[in-house]
Design a protein around this motif. Structure first.
Motif, PDB file in Angstrom:
ATOM      1  N   GLY A  36       0.826  -1.216   0.000  1.00  0.00           N
ATOM      2  CA  GLY A  36       0.000   0.000   0.000  1.00  0.00           C
ATOM      3  C   GLY A  36       0.855   1.258   0.000  1.00  0.00           C
ATOM      4  N   ALA A  37       1.910   1.250   0.816  1.00  0.00           N
ATOM      5  CA  ALA A  37       2.816   2.412   0.861  1.00  0.00           C
ATOM      6  C   ALA A  37       3.497   2.596  -0.493  1.00  0.00           C
ATOM      7  CB  ALA A  37       3.845   2.230   1.962  1.00  0.00           C
ATOM      8  N   LEU A  43       1.729   8.953  -5.639  1.00  0.00           N
ATOM      9  CA  LEU A  43       0.670   9.967  -5.548  1.00  0.00           C
ATOM     10  C   LEU A  43       1.076  11.095  -4.600  1.00  0.00           C
ATOM     11  CD1 LEU A  43      -2.395   7.555  -5.313  1.00  0.00           C
ATOM     12  CD2 LEU A  43      -1.579   8.803  -7.312  1.00  0.00           C
ATOM     13  N   ILE A  44       1.654  10.759  -3.483  1.00  0.00           N
ATOM     14  CA  ILE A  44       2.099  11.772  -2.527  1.00  0.00           C
ATOM     15  C   ILE A  44       3.235  12.592  -3.133  1.00  0.00           C
ATOM     16  CG2 ILE A  44       3.232  12.113  -0.282  1.00  0.00           C
ATOM     17  CD1 ILE A  44       1.655   9.652   0.698  1.00  0.00           C
ATOM     18  N   ASP A  45       4.163  11.927  -3.790  1.00  0.00           N
ATOM     19  CA  ASP A  45       5.296  12.621  -4.406  1.00  0.00           C
ATOM     20  C   ASP A  45       4.835  13.581  -5.502  1.00  0.00           C
ATOM     21  OD1 ASP A  45       8.110  13.047  -4.597  1.00  0.00           O
ATOM     22  OD2 ASP A  45       8.099  11.885  -6.461  1.00  0.00           O
ATOM     23  N   ALA A  46       3.753  13.255  -6.184  1.00  0.00           N
ATOM     24  CA  ALA A  46       3.232  14.128  -7.239  1.00  0.00           C
ATOM     25  C   ALA A  46       2.685  15.445  -6.677  1.00  0.00           C
ATOM     26  CB  ALA A  46       2.140  13.409  -8.027  1.00  0.00           C
ATOM     27  N   LEU A  47       2.375  15.484  -5.389  1.00  0.00           N
ATOM     28  CA  LEU A  47       1.864  16.711  -4.772  1.00  0.00           C
ATOM     29  C   LEU A  47       2.964  17.718  -4.440  1.00  0.00           C
ATOM     30  CD1 LEU A  47      -0.773  15.147  -2.354  1.00  0.00           C
ATOM     31  CD2 LEU A  47      -1.170  16.240  -4.566  1.00  0.00           C
ATOM     32  N   ASN A  48       4.228  17.309  -4.522  1.00  0.00           N
ATOM     33  CA  ASN A  48       5.330  18.235  -4.286  1.00  0.00           C
ATOM     34  C   ASN A  48       5.369  19.294  -5.380  1.00  0.00           C
ATOM     35  OD1 ASN A  48       6.343  17.096  -1.942  1.00  0.00           O
ATOM     36  ND2 ASN A  48       7.568  15.597  -3.070  1.00  0.00           N
TER      37      ASN A  48
END
Length: 186
Positions: A36-37, A43-48
């Protein structure tokens, strides 16, 4: 009727099955978390912020051509930033204002790094309009600073709200003087 004999607790039987089952449940849960991580990380990295946005995180401004009494507007992070080389009269006027007369009390000294220079984000704190007062031909409001014609907010020579619906002073961004003529904003 004949009873079925159950093996003693420590003799193997069900106990080994429970131990294996517990291990398999624990291993499957750990793999689910890791998987899951690994799936969520992109997705989290794309928010940077993108590289071009990070490049605009700070700007250097050469203020050497700005004479006393003049002002310039630069763009930082997509927002106008007002830089004014204030006159001695403007500084004196700003420092003479009693704190109880201010809607959002702040001393002039707390809003500047070096006394003649005032640096602030040029966006009205009421509804995000750009106040007038940077150009000599524009109205400066009742307090000699900036005036937002959309709803009538008046700012003084330190960018503090003095009259109108704006609840806060014009925002002072983080900035520093690199030398006598260069300011880094951000």
């Amino acid at each position: 009727m004949a009873e079925i004999a159950k093996p003693a607790h420590g003799s193997g039987g069900d106990h080994d099955g429970e131990t294996r089952r517990d291990f398999l449940i624990l291993a499957a849960g750990a793999m689910t978390v890791v998987g899951g991580a690994a799936a969520v990380w992109p997705l989290i990295d794309a928010l940077n912020p993108a590289a071009d946005v990070l490049a605009l995180a700070s700007i250097e401004v050469d203020v050497s051509p700005v004479e006393v009494g003049q002002a310039i507007t630069v763009t930082w992070r997509g927002k106008p930033v007002f830089i004014r080389h204030r006159t001695a009269e403007e500084i004196e006027e700003a420092r003479a204002v009693p704190m109880e007369d201010l809607i959002d009390p702040a001393t002039d000294e707390s809003r500047v790094v070096e006394a003649p220079w005032l640096v602030m984000v040029g966006i009205c704190t009421h509804l995000g309009c750009v106040p007038l007062g940077q150009k000599p031909s524009e109205p400066k409001g009742e307090y000699g600073g900036w005036f937002c014609p959309c709803h009538g907010s008046h700012y003084d020579t330190s960018g503090r709200i003095r009259k109108g619906p704006a609840p806060l002073n014009l925002v002072v961004p983080e900035y520093a003087f690199d030398d006598e003529t260069t300011i880094t904003i951000g």
